[in-house]
Motif scaffolding. Structure first.
Motif, PDB file in Angstrom:
ATOM      1  N   PHE A  47      37.876-103.068  -8.677  1.00 21.42           N
ATOM      2  CA  PHE A  47      37.704-102.115  -9.770  1.00 21.42           C
ATOM      3  C   PHE A  47      36.630-102.602 -10.745  1.00 21.42           C
ATOM      4  N   GLY A  50      34.746 -99.756  -8.513  1.00 20.93           N
ATOM      5  CA  GLY A  50      35.652 -98.965  -7.689  1.00 20.93           C
ATOM      6  C   GLY A  50      36.558 -98.076  -8.531  1.00 20.93           C
ATOM      7  N   SER A  51      36.656 -96.819  -8.163  1.00 17.15           N
ATOM      8  CA  SER A  51      37.570 -95.887  -8.837  1.00 17.15           C
ATOM      9  C   SER A  51      38.827 -95.756  -7.977  1.00 17.15           C
ATOM     10  N   SER A  52      39.760 -94.956  -8.462  1.00 17.34           N
ATOM     11  CA  SER A  52      40.972 -94.755  -7.665  1.00 17.34           C
ATOM     12  C   SER A  52      40.640 -94.038  -6.354  1.00 17.34           C
ATOM     13  N   LEU A  53      39.637 -93.185  -6.386  1.00 21.95           N
ATOM     14  CA  LEU A  53      39.242 -92.502  -5.151  1.00 21.95           C
ATOM     15  C   LEU A  53      38.591 -93.490  -4.179  1.00 21.95           C
ATOM     16  N   ALA A  83      41.335 -95.318  -2.572  1.00 17.94           N
ATOM     17  CA  ALA A  83      41.963 -94.549  -1.489  1.00 17.94           C
ATOM     18  C   ALA A  83      41.101 -94.582  -0.233  1.00 17.94           C
ATOM     19  N   LYS A  84      39.788 -94.492  -0.425  1.00 14.69           N
ATOM     20  CA  LYS A  84      38.881 -94.532   0.732  1.00 14.69           C
ATOM     21  C   LYS A  84      38.938 -95.894   1.438  1.00 14.69           C
ATOM     22  N   VAL A 127      41.407 -98.135   1.387  1.00 15.69           N
ATOM     23  CA  VAL A 127      42.694 -98.330   2.062  1.00 15.69           C
ATOM     24  C   VAL A 127      42.766 -97.477   3.329  1.00 15.69           C
ATOM     25  N   LEU A 175      48.638 -97.830  -0.625  1.00 16.81           N
ATOM     26  CA  LEU A 175      47.560 -97.757  -1.614  1.00 16.81           C
ATOM     27  C   LEU A 175      47.807 -98.729  -2.766  1.00 16.81           C
ATOM     28  N   LYS A 176      49.070 -98.886  -3.115  1.00 15.38           N
ATOM     29  CA  LYS A 176      49.373 -99.755  -4.268  1.00 15.38           C
ATOM     30  C   LYS A 176      48.976-101.211  -4.011  1.00 15.38           C
ATOM     31  N   PHE A 231      45.922-101.958  -5.864  1.00 19.87           N
ATOM     32  CA  PHE A 231      46.107-102.057  -7.308  1.00 19.87           C
ATOM     33  C   PHE A 231      46.789-103.374  -7.672  1.00 19.87           C
TER      34      PHE A 231
END
Lengths: 258, 361
Positions: free
Chosen positions: B35, B39-42, B45-46, B48, B61-62, B65
């Motif tokens: 991040f 890196g964004s949350s999207l 997701a990509k 992962v 996904l977590k 994080f």
């Protein structure tokens, strides 16, 4: 041989930290080592079904109090940002007395905060998005706001990443919806500002002294407030104060440290 | 000596490949934060999603994080999904071109080659792992023929795509070339063999000689002084290396020894190697330091270099950086992709640079 003995407070501390935050903030670097080993972590976004509904903060506080009850009464509750009010309610729900409430950079979401969050989440996935393309959820009933925002976010994921498999897309939006659900619950109308315990502020934050027992302004930016052990001595000092006051049977005094 | 970050195992190679594909740049150290690198949350997701596809495992996904640095994420995947990938790794699961198969060099794995799983390589990318890297697999292969047979067995068992580009870095190019010949005999469609700085100066070495060279090199890279005139002690070097740096992966001396045995076996297998002309496309990407002076000095047999072998379809590209830099050099990666794309498109020679010219101007 005789003399005084020091009683070690073996009670745990509770840290309330948002798991999906980017970049993440954590109390881990600032907790005194003996507390780090004995901490209970609450991620408000893990409240059951928070992505689907908007329970009020009091219900969330009761849930978390029950979740951590097996560990006994904690010594302190740490929170930051919009978890401030949840933390005050949690302290009220927990058994025992003399539980210190220490809040870093507290914030109370207002009526427009959920919309701001929705815009942030949307732009995080598609920075070409015009704000007018984001549905306005301000003023809607919380459950309706969450439903509308959820539907929009899911469509945005499909648009921004059409190849993303459904399972991951669902996981991603679930986290976003939980964040919105929490913010909507924290932004609910209230009669008064929450009264906090000890507040520690970075240079980027402000909190009215009347709304806390003590307000400690540091010279640290947000990153350093959470990212370095520079505030560990202050945390230790704040933690020792309630126990001493309780031992003396005195009412906890309010103070200000700049 | 290489100055860029080098992943330490197959898991890190896969994570680094997809990390660079999603964020547009690779991690620069174990502490690089996803991040913090934009890196964004999207993006999360990509990444992962791509890792799930590449590793064939369900990573929540977590996880990203909770473990947002390159080292922590790799460690979580390594611990949560041990053995994922097996002998044939997927560095990149998707793309438009014919799949690329990375053939290991003497290290036995794809360590160092993660950039070939990222942009601008626009095709699925697979990577072979040599037999014997896992001590439970027993002894490594002893000859190039055994290595080729073993690799073909791995590819067939995994039901790998039967139309492939093959690439090998350094001595891995020799194994890629021989594997290509073996696959052709079995009817596979070998689109090309990409030789990444592969020298044909292959001095005569025994397994123990080559393993010893590797051990001395590992010790030197770690700054460990070895007693002059004495045989290097693998256990002592392992102990010293594993006590250095963060999160040593090779916690097991058996794995460390297995790596040395693989290195020694490959070094011995290519001793005195002379290629027979193949009927497949060969592209050599060559730096100025491709031939190691000490290898030239120790090679007793006459060496005919790649351009003079009379290969049916051969092109050579000059790479303007050194041996270690070339595998992370963006223009070189682009040139490799362009070479494969031209072959895929049947445009041999149309858009390629002149022979032995730099394609990077």
């Amino acid at each position: 041989m005789s003399g005084s003995t020091t009683t070690i407070d073996a009670r745990p501390v509770v840290v309330i930290e948002f798991g999906n935050e980017i970049p993440p903030r954590s109390f881990d670097p600032v907790l005194p080592p003996e507390l780090y080993e004995n901490r209970l972590r609450i991620d408000p976004l893990r409240y059951p079904q928070l992505a689907e509904q908007v329970p009020d903060l009091a219900a969330q506080a009761r849930h978390w109090a029950a979740e951590i009850s097996a560990a006994g009464s904690p010594r302190a509750v740490f929170a930051y940002c919009s978890a401030a009010e949840l933390a005050t309610l949690l302290v009220d729900e927990l058994p025992g007395s003399g539980i210190a409430l220490i809040v870093f950079d507290p914030a109370v979401p207002g009526p427009g905060t959920p919309q701001e969050l929705l815009l942030d989440l949307a732009l995080g996935m598609d920075d070409t998005l015009a704000p007018s393309e984001v549905p306005d959820i301000t003023g809607l009933p919380a459950s309706e706001a969450l439903r509308l925002a959820s539907s929009f976010l899911r469509s945005l994921v499909t648009r921004a990443a059409p190849d993303l498999d459904d399972e991951i897309a669902a996981e991603l939006t679930e986290g976003q919806r939980a964040w919105l659900g929490f913010t909507l619950s924290a932004a609910a109308e209230r009669s008064a500002q929450p009264k906090l315990g000890r507040v520690v502020l970075s240079t980027d934050s402000e909190w009215a002294e009347a709304d806390a027992c003590s307000v400690h302004r540091t010279e640290l930016n947000v990153r350093d407030l959470f990212g370095t052990p520079a505030v560990t001595p202050l945390v230790a000092e704040l933690l020792s104060a309630p126990a001493a006051e309780e031992a003396l049977g005195e009412e906890e005094p309010c103070s200000r440290t700049s | 000596m290489q100055s860029h970050f080098v992943e330490r195992d197959a898991t890190e190679a896969v994570v680094a490949a997809q990390w660079s594909r999603v964020l547009g740049r690779p991690p620069v150290s174990l502490d690089t934060d996803f991040f913090g690198s934009g890196g964004s949350s999207l993006h999360a997701a990509k990444l992962v999603s791509a890792l799930r596809s590449a590793l064939g495992t369900r990573i929540p996904l977590k996880t990203l994080f909770e473990a947002s640095t390159f080292g922590a994420l790799s460690a979580r995947i390594r611990n949560d999904t041990p053995g994922s990938g097996g002998r044939l790794l997927t560095l990149n699961p998707s793309g438009t071109g014919t799949p690329l198969l990375l053939v290991p060099a003497a290290s036995g794995g794809v360590i160092g080659l993660h950039r070939f799983g990222g942009d601008p390589i626009d095709r699925p990318v697979l990577g072979l792992q040599a037999r014997g890297l896992d001590p439970a697999e027993g002894e490594p292969c002893g000859t190039t023929a055994e290595i080729v047979d073993d690799f073909i067995g791995v590819l067939e068992k995994a039901d790998a795509p039967r139309s492939l580009h093959l690439a090998g870095y350094c001595v891995g190019g020799i194994l890629a070339y021989e594997l290509a010949a073996g696959l052709r005999l079995r009817g596979w469609d070998v689109r090309s063999v990409l030789l990444l700085n592969t020298s044909l100066y292959c001095p005569p070495l025994s397994v123990s000689d080559a393993a010893r060279e590797k051990l001395v090199s590992v010790a030197a890279e770690a700054g460990i002084a070895l007693p002059e005139g004495e045989e290097p002690d693998a256990a002592a070097v392992f102990k010293a290396v594993s006590s250095q740096g963060p999160d040593p992966i090779e916690a097991d001396f058996a794995e460390f020894e297995a790596g040395l045995r693989v290195f020694g076996s490959v070094g011995a297998a290519v001793s005195g190697y002379v290629p027979a002309p193949g009927d497949f496309a060969v592209r050599l990407f060559s730096t100025d330091d491709r031939d190691d002076p000490s290898d030239i000095e120790r090679t007793a047999h006459p060496v005919t270099d790649w351009p003079d072998l009379g290969l049916a379809d051969y092109r050579q590209y000059h790479v303007p950086v050194d041996h270690f830099e070339m595998i992370v050099h963006e223009p070189t990666l682009k040139a490799v992709e362009d070479a494969m794309k031209d072959i895929d498109d049947g445009r041999r020679g149309q858009s390629e640079p002149r022979e032995d010219s730099s394609p990077y101007a």
